[in-house]
Enzyme design. Structure first.
Site, PDB file in Angstrom:
ATOM      1  N   SER A  27       0.848  -1.197   0.000  1.00 17.80           N
ATOM      2  CA  SER A  27       0.000   0.000   0.000  1.00 17.80           C
ATOM      3  C   SER A  27       0.883   1.247   0.000  1.00 17.80           C
ATOM      4  O   SER A  27       1.764   1.361  -0.850  1.00 17.80           O
ATOM      5  CB  SER A  27      -0.954  -0.032   1.195  1.00 17.80           C
ATOM      6  N   ARG A  33     -11.842   7.324   9.048  1.00 20.15           N
ATOM      7  CA  ARG A  33     -11.404   5.931   9.067  1.00 20.15           C
ATOM      8  C   ARG A  33     -12.474   5.009   8.483  1.00 20.15           C
ATOM      9  O   ARG A  33     -12.165   4.055   7.764  1.00 20.15           O
ATOM     10  CB  ARG A  33     -11.077   5.527  10.506  1.00 20.15           C
ATOM     11  N   ASP A  39      -8.605  -5.937  -5.291  1.00 17.08           N
ATOM     12  CA  ASP A  39      -8.193  -4.637  -4.758  1.00 17.08           C
ATOM     13  C   ASP A  39      -8.707  -3.539  -5.683  1.00 17.08           C
ATOM     14  O   ASP A  39      -8.223  -3.382  -6.797  1.00 17.08           O
ATOM     15  CB  ASP A  39      -6.664  -4.591  -4.668  1.00 17.08           C
ATOM     16  N   HIS A  67      -8.126  -4.723  -0.958  1.00 19.92           N
ATOM     17  CA  HIS A  67      -6.814  -4.123  -0.731  1.00 19.92           C
ATOM     18  C   HIS A  67      -6.120  -4.717   0.494  1.00 19.92           C
ATOM     19  O   HIS A  67      -4.904  -4.881   0.514  1.00 19.92           O
ATOM     20  CB  HIS A  67      -6.980  -2.609  -0.580  1.00 19.92           C
ATOM     21  N   ASP A  68      -6.902  -4.998   1.535  1.00 19.60           N
ATOM     22  CA  ASP A  68      -6.321  -5.517   2.775  1.00 19.60           C
ATOM     23  C   ASP A  68      -5.672  -6.885   2.615  1.00 19.60           C
ATOM     24  O   ASP A  68      -5.049  -7.378   3.561  1.00 19.60           O
ATOM     25  CB  ASP A  68      -7.402  -5.597   3.864  1.00 19.60           C
TER      26      ASP A  68
END
Lengths: 369, 369
Positions: free
Chosen positions: B149, B220, B317, B350-351
């Protein structure tokens, strides 16, 4: 270029309190609606349009607050795909809204604004109010119901729950249920509003308070990203700078996309009530047509097999992607309802249903014309 | 299950003020870093890991605030893909951060916190600080730099700007430039923070103020949506309700996904400084490796043709999709740099770079091992 139509601005007070899915009852319901075109003597030429989350009844008339053209002027008018020289078009502000229909900013029976005392409503409740309106207007059967995005949810709910009332159902860029990601984006918006101290638990009406403008603006910004495609954003803004030759090394809106979003957020607060945003997003998140029917989407349409459907999706819509439309179409196929389905190619993402997509015009004209 | 490693917690004060891309200079720079494994006598076994936006130096050690395992314990340790029985692993908190390296919460030369007087920094500035750290540690040449990332951006910037300093560059789930959509999401987060009156223009340190916790929490939440795939969210949460059998017809977190996001938002405020979030997201939005090189990405890597690269993307992602990795690979191909590229299939969006993806472990082990 389409021009604003002369329209009839009407309000209608429902004769009876409105029963809600929550089990509560909403008294003194008023609906504000616009009409375009003449109603036939037999009332057989009526098209009911349902608006989207932040839309309203000003489909093809100048918006009274913003002064901007109606949101679907390119689609609704004489000679346009929804031809007001042939059809009588009605669009009502949804209940829970803030453009004249009963919503959280209105006075409850105790004379104070509902604010968060307004009951949580559903998409079906919004439709139920408009069916009651049709009853009072003496309109038994519609030529068509039409809606995009949340309006498409209302159209599907109308078809599922009042299956004899429309000959045609046109659902554009929509879904039969809100996904986890859809809910997540709405929850971010709600939390942004509720985090704003000017929200004051919803009691910001009167007293000179300005309401949670910053929170509502952030909510609108987050939502706006979901209305556009990644490729569309790149084409429209890329990494281009806003009115400057170089990065400022600060926190101003250096990039055009930042400036655009800030503008969208702020402009929205001038015309929309934050509590309405909370209630309407909640209704959308609760929407799950299959669940209403016991878990199987086809069962929701069991009574609608004689209705003609048209379902339209856009290939760049990642808010309600084509797979969601396919679910709807599969369910309609399962009850042998006549359904046309098309995925249109357009670069604008979810917002394509509002924008210049000639193929959409043709499909709409072909289906409702 | 990996367990927390014993680690060396170190701080290092840079010997010289740090020149920044903005033209400003940051004095008195401190870097906080963790190390794992023994450094070889010839210092030839050092791997530098760059952390992500909300990560920190606690790669494989228990986090001192949350008490949770390090963010890459599954990857870094004895016998693991980044094998600390063979390599000396260093991870430093980036400048601008809030875990010990100089950032907006630290005192400026006038004895008051920088707050928004902290200079706007870039990804290259973050790398420059760590190169200075390596200089002071006497580490001329790294076995590898590794990052996912934002950490991948730092790894690419390192390769482009200090091409002789690492033998291998591993960039995971990253991009060579922030897209309009990437910028848009970050801008929503920044506006959420700045809209919070407890932000107070950034001057919330000391005085018992709690800082813009609500705004940071909303930021967040919005970001978290981008870290997960739509399918992953559906699989993890779907429309399942949280600790209840039916919808509440209220504004509580009825859905699990709402509850999850609220929890993620609140938990984040306990360990992260809002001003750091502003500065780091700004640095990421400014990142455009091609622009730094005059507009052509290949030119950024002109000096790096002897470096071995490995670029990894994940098929789900949508924050930094595979197309972004392909751009990087094409640029590396254009300068004839040896590069391996793989798109891994993983459901986590993405994680994925942080989660249980055995294929990732194998690729990392193969490349850095």
């Amino acid at each position: 270029m389409a021009t604003a139509l002369a329209s009839q601005l009407n309000t209608l007070d429902l004769a009876s309190p409105l029963p809600l899915d929550s089990g509560k009852v909403l008294p003194n319901v008023r609906l504000a609606y616009e009409t375009y075109g003449e109603m036939a003597a037999d009332r057989g030429n009526v098209i009911l349009i349902f608006h989207a989350l932040t839309g309203d009844q000003f489909v093809a008339a100048t918006h009274p607050i913003t002064g901007k053209p109606g949101w679907w002027e390119r689609m609704v008018g004489p000679g346009l795909p929804i031809d007001t020289s042939r059809y009588h078009v009605i669009c009502a502000n949804i209940i829970g809204g803030c453009m004249g229909s009963t919503g959280p900013a209105d006075l409850a029976e105790d004379g104070a604004p509902y604010a968060m005392r307004f009951p949580v409503i559903t998409i079906r409740d919004m439709v139920r109010a408009q069916v009651a309106m049709l009853d009072q207007l003496g309109i038994d059967r519609l030529h068509a119901v039409v809606g995009g995005s949340m309006g498409g949810m209302l159209a599907l709910s109308f078809a599922a729950n009042w299956p004899g009332r429309a000959d045609r159902v046109l659902a554009i860029a929509t879904t039969a249920r809100h996904s986890a990601q859809n809910i997540a984006f709405h929850e971010v918006g709600r939390q942004a509003i509720m985090a704003d101290p000017d929200w004051r638990g919803g009691d910001y009406y009167g007293g000179g308070g300005k309401g949670p403008e910053k929170g509502l603006s952030v909510a609108r910004m987050a939502a706006h990203i979901t209305y556009l495609s990644e490729a569309g954003l790149t084409e429209k803004f890329g990494r281009r700078l806003q009115d400057r030759d170089a990065k400022s090394f600060g926190f101003d809106a250096d990039f055009q996309v930042e400036s655009y979003l800030r503008h969208q957020g702020i402009a929205f607060t001038n015309r929309f009530d934050a509590n309405s945003y909370l209630y309407i997003t909640r209704a959308m998140d609760y929407f799950d047509l299959a669940e209403e029917a016991g878990g199987r989407l086809a069962d929701a349409f069991a009574g609608a097999s004689a209705t003609r459907f048209c379902v339209i999706s856009f290939d760049t819509d990642w808010l309600y992607p084509t797979a969601e439309s396919r679910n709807i179409v599969h369910a309609l196929n399962a009850v042998a309802a006549p359904v046309s389905f098309v995925e249109l190619s357009a670069p604008f993402g979810h917002d394509s249903f509002l924008l210049d997509v000639p193929a959409l015009d043709r499909v709409v004209k072909g289906f409702v014309g």
